[in-house]
Every structure is written in C-alpha cells, then in structure tokens.
Write a protein that holds these residues in place. Structure first.
Motif, PDB file in Angstrom:
ATOM      1  N   TYR A 418       0.978  -0.984   0.155  1.00  0.00           N
ATOM      2  CA  TYR A 418       0.159   0.018   0.041  1.00  0.00           C
ATOM      3  C   TYR A 418       0.906   1.172  -0.171  1.00  0.00           C
ATOM      4  CZ  TYR A 418      -3.327   3.590   1.662  1.00  0.00           C
ATOM      5  OH  TYR A 418      -3.862   4.735   1.690  1.00  0.00           O
ATOM      6  N   LYS A 419       0.879   1.904  -1.152  1.00  0.00           N
ATOM      7  CA  LYS A 419       1.737   3.095  -1.156  1.00  0.00           C
ATOM      8  C   LYS A 419       3.227   2.772  -0.962  1.00  0.00           C
ATOM      9  CE  LYS A 419      -1.569   6.799   0.109  1.00  0.00           C
ATOM     10  NZ  LYS A 419      -1.555   7.997   1.098  1.00  0.00           N
ATOM     11  N   LEU A 496      -6.114   9.060   6.818  1.00  0.00           N
ATOM     12  CA  LEU A 496      -6.901  10.206   7.220  1.00  0.00           C
ATOM     13  C   LEU A 496      -6.687  10.639   8.707  1.00  0.00           C
ATOM     14  CD1 LEU A 496     -10.165   9.103   5.508  1.00  0.00           C
ATOM     15  CD2 LEU A 496      -8.772  11.278   5.086  1.00  0.00           C
ATOM     16  N   ALA A 497      -6.496   9.522   9.502  1.00  0.00           N
ATOM     17  CA  ALA A 497      -6.408   9.890  10.898  1.00  0.00           C
ATOM     18  C   ALA A 497      -4.988  10.422  11.215  1.00  0.00           C
ATOM     19  CB  ALA A 497      -6.194   8.270  11.795  1.00  0.00           C
ATOM     20  N   ILE A 498      -4.208  10.208  10.434  1.00  0.00           N
ATOM     21  CA  ILE A 498      -2.583  10.886  10.735  1.00  0.00           C
ATOM     22  C   ILE A 498      -2.850  12.275   9.866  1.00  0.00           C
ATOM     23  CG2 ILE A 498      -0.338  10.700   9.704  1.00  0.00           C
ATOM     24  CD1 ILE A 498      -0.416   7.654   9.947  1.00  0.00           C
ATOM     25  N   GLU A 499      -3.552  12.564   8.746  1.00  0.00           N
ATOM     26  CA  GLU A 499      -3.709  13.636   8.280  1.00  0.00           C
ATOM     27  C   GLU A 499      -4.481  14.708   9.133  1.00  0.00           C
ATOM     28  OE1 GLU A 499      -5.559  13.211   4.468  1.00  0.00           O
ATOM     29  OE2 GLU A 499      -4.058  12.064   3.739  1.00  0.00           O
ATOM     30  N   LYS A 732     -17.299   8.519   2.778  1.00  0.00           N
ATOM     31  CA  LYS A 732     -16.246   9.265   2.922  1.00  0.00           C
ATOM     32  C   LYS A 732     -14.936   8.662   2.575  1.00  0.00           C
ATOM     33  CE  LYS A 732     -13.837  11.759   6.716  1.00  0.00           C
ATOM     34  NZ  LYS A 732     -13.675  13.219   6.074  1.00  0.00           N
ATOM     35  N   ILE A 733     -14.891   7.510   3.168  1.00  0.00           N
ATOM     36  CA  ILE A 733     -13.768   6.671   2.909  1.00  0.00           C
ATOM     37  C   ILE A 733     -13.459   6.318   1.761  1.00  0.00           C
ATOM     38  CG2 ILE A 733     -12.119   4.438   3.671  1.00  0.00           C
ATOM     39  CD1 ILE A 733     -12.849   6.604   5.955  1.00  0.00           C
ATOM     40  N   ASP A 734     -14.675   5.778   0.890  1.00  0.00           N
ATOM     41  CA  ASP A 734     -14.609   5.342  -0.557  1.00  0.00           C
ATOM     42  C   ASP A 734     -14.228   6.562  -1.405  1.00  0.00           C
ATOM     43  OD1 ASP A 734     -15.425   2.645   0.096  1.00  0.00           O
ATOM     44  OD2 ASP A 734     -17.495   3.026  -0.325  1.00  0.00           O
ATOM     45  N   LYS A 735     -14.893   7.725  -0.879  1.00  0.00           N
ATOM     46  CA  LYS A 735     -14.227   8.788  -1.758  1.00  0.00           C
ATOM     47  C   LYS A 735     -13.009   8.991  -1.642  1.00  0.00           C
ATOM     48  CE  LYS A 735     -15.963  13.635  -2.300  1.00  0.00           C
ATOM     49  NZ  LYS A 735     -14.535  14.270  -2.692  1.00  0.00           N
ATOM     50  N   TYR A 736     -12.317   9.035  -0.561  1.00  0.00           N
ATOM     51  CA  TYR A 736     -10.896   9.217  -0.336  1.00  0.00           C
ATOM     52  C   TYR A 736      -9.998   8.169  -1.211  1.00  0.00           C
ATOM     53  CZ  TYR A 736      -6.423   9.922   1.968  1.00  0.00           C
ATOM     54  OH  TYR A 736      -4.931  10.016   2.419  1.00  0.00           O
ATOM     55  N   LYS A 738     -11.070   6.634  -3.954  1.00  0.00           N
ATOM     56  CA  LYS A 738     -11.437   7.093  -5.350  1.00  0.00           C
ATOM     57  C   LYS A 738     -10.300   8.269  -5.716  1.00  0.00           C
ATOM     58  CE  LYS A 738     -14.712   7.788  -8.831  1.00  0.00           C
ATOM     59  NZ  LYS A 738     -16.023   7.882  -9.144  1.00  0.00           N
ATOM     60  N   ASP A 739     -10.506   9.531  -4.953  1.00  0.00           N
ATOM     61  CA  ASP A 739      -9.804  10.630  -5.148  1.00  0.00           C
ATOM     62  C   ASP A 739      -8.698  10.747  -5.304  1.00  0.00           C
ATOM     63  OD1 ASP A 739     -12.437  11.700  -5.365  1.00  0.00           O
ATOM     64  OD2 ASP A 739     -12.254  12.708  -3.445  1.00  0.00           O
ATOM     65  N   ASN A 740      -8.013   9.693  -4.502  1.00  0.00           N
ATOM     66  CA  ASN A 740      -6.503   9.347  -4.235  1.00  0.00           C
ATOM     67  C   ASN A 740      -5.867   8.207  -5.120  1.00  0.00           C
ATOM     68  OD1 ASN A 740      -5.424  11.556  -2.422  1.00  0.00           O
ATOM     69  ND2 ASN A 740      -7.444  10.996  -1.628  1.00  0.00           N
ATOM     70  N   ASN A 741      -6.848   7.640  -5.919  1.00  0.00           N
ATOM     71  CA  ASN A 741      -6.381   6.469  -6.859  1.00  0.00           C
ATOM     72  C   ASN A 741      -5.586   5.537  -6.094  1.00  0.00           C
ATOM     73  OD1 ASN A 741      -7.495   7.700  -9.403  1.00  0.00           O
ATOM     74  ND2 ASN A 741      -5.870   9.017  -9.415  1.00  0.00           N
ATOM     75  N   LEU A 742      -6.093   5.276  -4.814  1.00  0.00           N
ATOM     76  CA  LEU A 742      -5.543   4.359  -3.818  1.00  0.00           C
ATOM     77  C   LEU A 742      -5.729   2.878  -4.143  1.00  0.00           C
ATOM     78  CD1 LEU A 742      -6.100   6.141  -0.569  1.00  0.00           C
ATOM     79  CD2 LEU A 742      -4.166   6.244  -1.916  1.00  0.00           C
ATOM     80  N   THR A 743      -4.844   1.868  -4.089  1.00  0.00           N
ATOM     81  CA  THR A 743      -5.027   0.502  -4.639  1.00  0.00           C
ATOM     82  C   THR A 743      -3.756  -0.287  -3.828  1.00  0.00           C
ATOM     83  OG1 THR A 743      -5.321  -0.871  -6.289  1.00  0.00           O
ATOM     84  CG2 THR A 743      -3.586   0.657  -6.511  1.00  0.00           C
ATOM     85  N   LEU A 744      -4.031  -1.486  -3.871  1.00  0.00           N
ATOM     86  CA  LEU A 744      -3.142  -2.399  -3.231  1.00  0.00           C
ATOM     87  C   LEU A 744      -2.345  -2.917  -4.466  1.00  0.00           C
ATOM     88  CD1 LEU A 744      -5.396  -4.326  -0.586  1.00  0.00           C
ATOM     89  CD2 LEU A 744      -3.775  -2.427  -0.328  1.00  0.00           C
TER      90      LEU A 744
END
Length: 772
Positions: A418-419, A496-499, A732-736, A738-744
């Motif tokens: 992840y990242k 999100l928690a760390i941000e 909210k989590i799904d949007k985050y 999607k908006d950040n193109n996160l993936t494993l």
C-alpha cells in the motif's frame, strides 16, 4: 453461531490481571470481634449474621408468647433474661451468629485463593454497584423508615454503620460473583439434567391447568360457601354428563381481566414456587398426567374448577431451563463445599483473639439501635475489609506465576503493498476472517446448529463456505476478494487519521502494547489449560489466528483506526429529512413485525417425522386452533394452552428482516402483512405453525403490541440513524480512496491461499475415533 466456529475478533478483549488486592492498610482499630486465619472479622459481617439469627428466632411460633411487641432496649433486656436450656436467649443467638460469621470468613478465605476469584477491577465494580444499590434502597424506603440520609437509613434498617454495610455487601458480592462465574463454566449434559429431573420429579413437576374460579365474597358466611359449592358441583356434574364443555364453565369464571374476559382463557403453567394460591398450586403439581377430568379445589378465594391439560417434560424450554439452573446451582454448591468443608475443623479457621465485650456491644447495638455518634473512623472500617483482602493477596498472587515470555519473531511475509509500504500476512488473516463473518451474518444456521458432533458441524461449515453467496461467487471466493477491499479501506482510514493529526505518539503505542501484554499473560494464566495451550503464541493462534508479535502491529493500527472512526461517526449529524430519505430507500430493512406463533411439532424427539396418520391428526388440531381464534379466543391464550414451544413470551417475537429465529416461510409471510390480526397456518419440515400478526412498527407509526418493551418507534429511528451514519462514513472513505487513486499492489495470491488454508484447517477437528 455455534461455539465450535472459529471467529477471529478484531480486538482482543481487555481481560485484566486477576491478582487480588495487593497491599493492605494498617490495622489501626484496637477493638474487633475476632480473627479467622489471622484476618480481622469486619464488624459488618458479624452484625449481618447476628441480624439474621434474630430474624430466624423472630419467625418462630413461640416468639410472640415470649416477647410480645417488645423491641429496642426492652427486647434486648428480655433476651438476656430469658433462659433456654440454662443459657440466655441472647447468648444462644450470639453463638449461632458467631458460627455463621466464622463459616463465611472461612469460605471467603478459601475461595479468594482461587484463580477465578474476582480481580481488583471486578471488586471495584461490585463495590460501586453496592453503593448504588444502597442509595436506591434509601431513596425508595428511607421515608417509611423515617430517615433523611443514606447513613441514617442503613443504621435503622440494618443495624450498622454505612461503611460496615458496604464492606459486608462487597465481600459477599465477591463470593457470589465467584459462584456465578463458576456456574457459567459448569458444563452439563442433557443426560445429567434428565437424571436429575427424574430423581426430583416431585420438586420440579410442571403442568398446565385450565381453571374457572367461582369467587367467594369477603363477607361470605357458611351458607354462602355452601351455596357457591353447590353451584360449582352443578357445573361439574353437567360437564361429566356431557351437557356442557369447559368453555361453557369458563363463562362463569370470576378470574377475569378489566374487560371481563377470563385471564389467559383459564390456562396457567403451575410448578412449585410459581406463586399461585397454595391449594391451587398443590393440586397442580400433584398431577402426573393430562386428563379431561375436572375437580373442585377450595381456597380462601372460593372454588376452583380445575383440569390438567398438559404435563410438561424436558422438551419444554422453560422447564428445561429451570431444572438445568437448579442442577447447576447444586453442582456449584457441591463444588464449593468440596473446597471449603475440609477446612471446617482446622484450628486456623476457628475464631481467635475473640473480644466478647466488644462483640456483645455490637450485638446490643443491632437490637437497640443505639449508636455512638460516629464509628471509630471510616478508614478503620475500610481497614478491616482490606485486612481480609491483604490476608488473601499473598495466596492469590502465589496461585499463578507470570508466564515466561518466549514469543516468536513476527512473520514478515508480505501479502501486498500500500503506497509502497509492505503489508504483512497477519493483516490479510484478520480481514479475511472479518469478511467471512460479515458474509455469514444473515445466513440461517438453524439446521447446522442441530448437529451435535463437533466434526459434523465443522464439516457442514466447510460445505457452506463453498456454496454460492452472491454474484456467482461462493462465500470463500467473495471473502477472498472482500478482505483486500477491507484492507485497503483500513489503511486509507489510517492515512486520514494521521492527516487529521490523530496518530498515536510512541508513548501511547507503548502504553497500549504494555496493556496488551498484560491481557495476553492473564488469558494464558487463567484460560491456557482450557484452551490446551502452554505459550502466549499458541493462545494467540487459537484466539486471533496469528502469533503475538504478528498481532501487535495489527492491534496498534486497529486501535488507531477504531478511535478515529468513532470520532468521525459521532460528528455526523443527519437531518430529519436525511433520516427519512434513508429509511424510504429500504423500509423493510428497518420495519419491525411482531408475530405470535403456536407450534405443533410433527417430528419425534430424535427429529424423525411422525407417521402420516399422526401428522394428519396434528393438522386437524391446528385447524381447530385456527377456528378457536376466529371465534374469539386470544392468540396468547392459545399459545399458552397448546403450543409445544411456549416460552415466557407465549410465542411472541419481534422480527426484522435479518432475523433467523423463525423459519423463512414464517418470516416471509409476516413481512407481507399490513393488518394487525392477520393469521395463517404454515407447514414446515418439522411443525405446523399457526402465525398471528400482533404488531407493526415503521418509521413513525406503531400498531399492536411488541414482545420487548425496548422495541419502539425510537428503536427503529435509532437504527436508521446508526445505519445512515455508517453509510455516510463508508462513503467518505470510498471517496478518499477514489479521489487519491489508492490501490493495493503486488498482491501475492499464494500468501492469500495459505491464509485461507489456515482458516479452513481450524475446522479439521475430526478425532481419530471419529475417523474410525
């Protein structure tokens, strides 16, 4: 789900160390009743048992003859003067109280050395509950005792100071909690319950009777009694001649509700101690078989015309529960006696340092109510209790030793990234278990739960996992992919928690890990043997599907994500319009339907279907019940009188869409209904079930009745709010993501497969004997 299934919880339960009261306050009090095994007897303990002994004597038939209405100082002097077998009555009561006090102190001392004795946190909770209990009693009864404070109330009602009473109730509460915990771990078989029931049938015999009461007026004389008995006998004679039915006799009953209808249609379940009129209860429990014969039973209320309609056996849930509870109660009592009684005559458990003058002073105070202005000190009273605790602390602490820590190194096998950060196998193990549990939430386990063999049950589970779940995928296939999805959202939430600057400091992490180590040590010390494990790693494999050091990183991040998620969800404040709109999307998901069921089984005790003739007979009988309902009999009375599965709710149950407590056919019918009073008869594989719709609750409207007081419009709207908040949070989590193109990335299929194989291997519990 059944106890055999292996569920890996997200967070290990915080079970604290069970070392009891470390340390002991200085014993400043110079006077005390005495000591048992070197431990000071708290004043409150002695006063309680002295109080009890006075009550026992007061209940005897000759008390009024000896003492009339004497109380206070006058009673105290009379007790001192009255001789029984050469001793004063006061001295006899005192001796008995001291013996009961000694036995309590001995039991407390022996049991407090057990591993399962309540720990410090549990004791504090007991003490807090004790304080609340005393305050509630003072609030409700203080005025009738003429007291204006809790302290005054305790003095008047219990003959002791407030702190003395708190000490005693806390100590006795610890003993009771030990016994209650022992009950929970006492396993009994159906054969043992059956054997106990057969040996004590007179005590637990339970029957259903139907009765009609011809009530005797309060001012009735002998002529009135004779006339009423004649009336009752005429009804019996007509019934025996076939001229009338019991339903006709019920029309004459004076046991009626506010609308003049017979209570429960005359049906009552009767057993020893059920609280009925003594003559009524005695007649009922003496019945050994059902019969259409009727008898007249006389009581102070009049004449009861009675018929025994059913004699329950252990297939009745309520009776089975009552007998099982009694058996467990006896088993626990026997176990405690086995531990305690061998010490009864030991010298160390006799009362030493006995202060006769001080003890008599306490006894006199209990009778007369004459207190000093204040006890020697509040701290002194507490010191007595802690003295008791201190004496047991060494024994308790020495009962177990902290296990030697030999945890294996963490497994650094990577399942994905992840990242560019490596995700270890332990995370996938955790989220695969979670995904599987979510998928199984709505599955009806009724048939699987009937399997008694552990290996058969686990085999059925493995077969279930390979059945289609949705979208053409099996439960296993779905959970395999969903675990990756849950894992991605988990790490996104951590971001999100760390941000939001909600991350944990190193000090916080260390604090959590220290607590976790203590919890694991405690679990191993007290439950290792029952799990069949010797090490921390073995225990964690049983509980979490991973070893200690694998779990530690997972645990820290779970706590962080959990704290952050809870804070975000709490801050979501949906409007009324949003709540209603969310409800309208799927009203059936929240609607509550209350039904009453009257069940007649068509299988025998071994689960085999009855003969066609017997099934047809039951079908005719159920249709007769339907006719009775159509003619005005209440569904509750019919359930109480005729159902094979009557419980304390008389067949009433609140259903939601996800309920699995009733057969699917019943639930499907119920959710199609919109009118209170609707009814039908449904045949399942095991029974004919008459179902009556008794209540409906939607978002802003409630009709009919519910089984539980907590089932209300508010409970529905609260559930809507919870689900809307969760949906909003998930979005909210799904949007985050999607908006950040996160993936494993770099997902390792082989590691995933090994996790699933480990999960399934936990269900391979077939013994060598079963294999043969």
């Amino acid at each position: 789900m059944k106890r055999y299934i292996k569920v890996f919880a997200l967070i290990l339960a915080a079970i604290m160390m069970a070392s009891f009261f470390v340390g002991c306050k200085d014993e400043k009090k110079e006077q005390f009743v005495g000591k048992v095994n070197g431990v000071v007897i708290p004043d409150g303990v002695f006063i309680n048992y002295f109080f009890n002994e006075v009550d026992k004597e007061y209940a005897k038939e000759d008390w009024a003859e000896k003492y009339g209405e004497k109380n206070g100082k006058e009673l105290y002097e009379a007790l001192k003067e009255t001789k029984i077998d050469g001793k004063s009555h006061f001295d006899i009561i005192l001796e008995n109280a001291l013996e009961e006090t000694r036995l309590f102190m001995m039991e407390y001392d022996v049991l407090s050395g057990k591993d399962t004795w309540p720990n410090e946190n549990a004791r504090k909770e007991i003490e807090d509950n004790t304080v609340s209990y005393i305050e509630q009693m003072s609030t409700y009864y203080g005025q009738s005792f003429g007291t204006s404070s809790v302290e005054e109330f305790v003095k008047v009602a219990f003959g002791m100071y407030y702190d003395e009473y708190v000490d005693f109730l806390t100590m006795s509460g610890c003993v009771e909690k030990y016994k209650e915990d022992l009950k929970k771990t006492t396993v009994v078989s159906e054969d043992e319950i059956k054997e106990f029931f057969e040996a004590n049938k007179k005590t637990y015999n339970t029957v259903q009777v139907r009765h009609s009461l011809l009530k005797l007026e309060d001012d009735a004389d002998d002529n009135d009694k004779a006339e009423l008995l004649k009336e009752a006998q005429e009804l019996v004679d007509k019934y025996n001649a076939g001229e009338i039915t019991f339903d006709d006799i019920m029309k004459e009953s004076d046991d009626v509700d506010s609308e003049g209808k017979p209570n429960s249609d005359g049906y009552y379940t009767v057993y020893n101690g059920a609280g009925f009129v003594p003559e009524f209860e005695a007649w009922g429990v003496a019945r050994t078989e059902a019969s259409d014969k009727i008898e007249i039973v006389e009581s102070d209320y009049g004449y009861h015309i009675m018929m025994c309609t059913k004699v329950f056996d252990l297939t009745d849930t309520d009776l089975n529960t009552r007998v099982k509870e009694a058996y467990v109660e006896k088993a626990v009592s026997d176990a405690v006696d086995k531990d305690v009684k061998p010490h009864k005559d030991e010298e160390k458990y006799k009362i030493s340092s006995y202060d006769k003058a001080y003890t008599e002073k306490l006894a006199k105070r209990t009778i007369t109510g004459e207190f000093e202005d204040e006890p020697s000190s509040t701290a002194d009273s507490s010191a007595q209790a802690s003295g008791t605790a201190g004496a047991t602390a060494g024994a308790t602490a020495g009962a177990t030793e902290t296990p030697e820590v030999k945890d294996a190194e963490a497994d650094k096998t990577v399942v994905a990234k992840y990242k560019d950060n490596e995700i270890y196998k332990a995370y996938y193990s955790q989220f695969f278990s979670q995904a599987m549990n979510i998928a199984l939430q709505e599955y009806d386990f009724t048939e699987i739960n009937k399997l008694e063999s552990k290996s058969e049950y686990n085999k059925a589970l493995k077969e279930l996992f390979n059945k289609e779940y949705k979208d053409g995928k099996t439960y296993l296939e779905h959970s395999k992919g969903e675990a990756l999805n849950l894992m991605l959202k988990f790490f996104a939430t951590k971001d999100l928690a760390i941000e939001a600057e909600k991350g944990y400091s190193d000090e916080k992490k260390q604090e959590l890990l220290t607590e976790l180590d203590g919890q694991i040590d405690s679990m191993l010390m007290y439950y290792g043997e029952s799990y069949g494990v010797d090490t921390r790693d073995e225990l964690m494999m049983q509980l979490m599907g991973m070893k200690v050091n694998d779990y530690k990183e997972v645990y820290i991040n779970q706590m962080l994500v959990s704290d952050y998620s809870a804070e975000i969800i709490e801050d979501i404040k949906p409007t009324e319009e949003e709540l209603r709109a969310h409800y309208e999307k799927d009203p059936d998901a929240y609607r509550v339907v209350t039904v009453r069921t009257i069940t007649k089984s068509i299988v025998d005790k071994d689960g085999k279907t009855l003969s066609e003739e017997e099934v047809a007979k039951i079908e005719r009988f159920v249709n007769t019940l339907k006719t009775k309902y159509e003619n005005g009999d209440s569904a509750e009375a019919l359930a109480k009188g005729y159902s094979d599965t009557v419980d304390s709710y008389n067949g009433l149950i609140d259903l939601v869409k996800t309920s699995v407590s009733l057969p699917k056919e019943v639930k499907d019918w119920a959710f199609e209904q919109t009118e209170i009073g609707a009814y039908t008869v449904i045949k399942t594989d095991t029974a004919y079930i008459m179902v009556v719709l008794e209540g409906l609750i939607v978002y802003d409207k409630a009709e009919g009745i519910t089984a539980l007081d907590t089932t209300t419009i508010k409970s529905v709207t609260d559930e809507v709010e919870v689900q809307l908040k969760n949906t909003t949070y998930d979005a909210k989590i799904d949007k985050y993501v999607k908006d950040n193109n996160l993936t494993l990335t770099d997902v390792n299929e082989e590691v995933m497969a090994s996790v699933i194989a480990d999960y399934l291997s936990a269900l391979d519990t077939t013994t060598e004997e079963e294999k043969d």
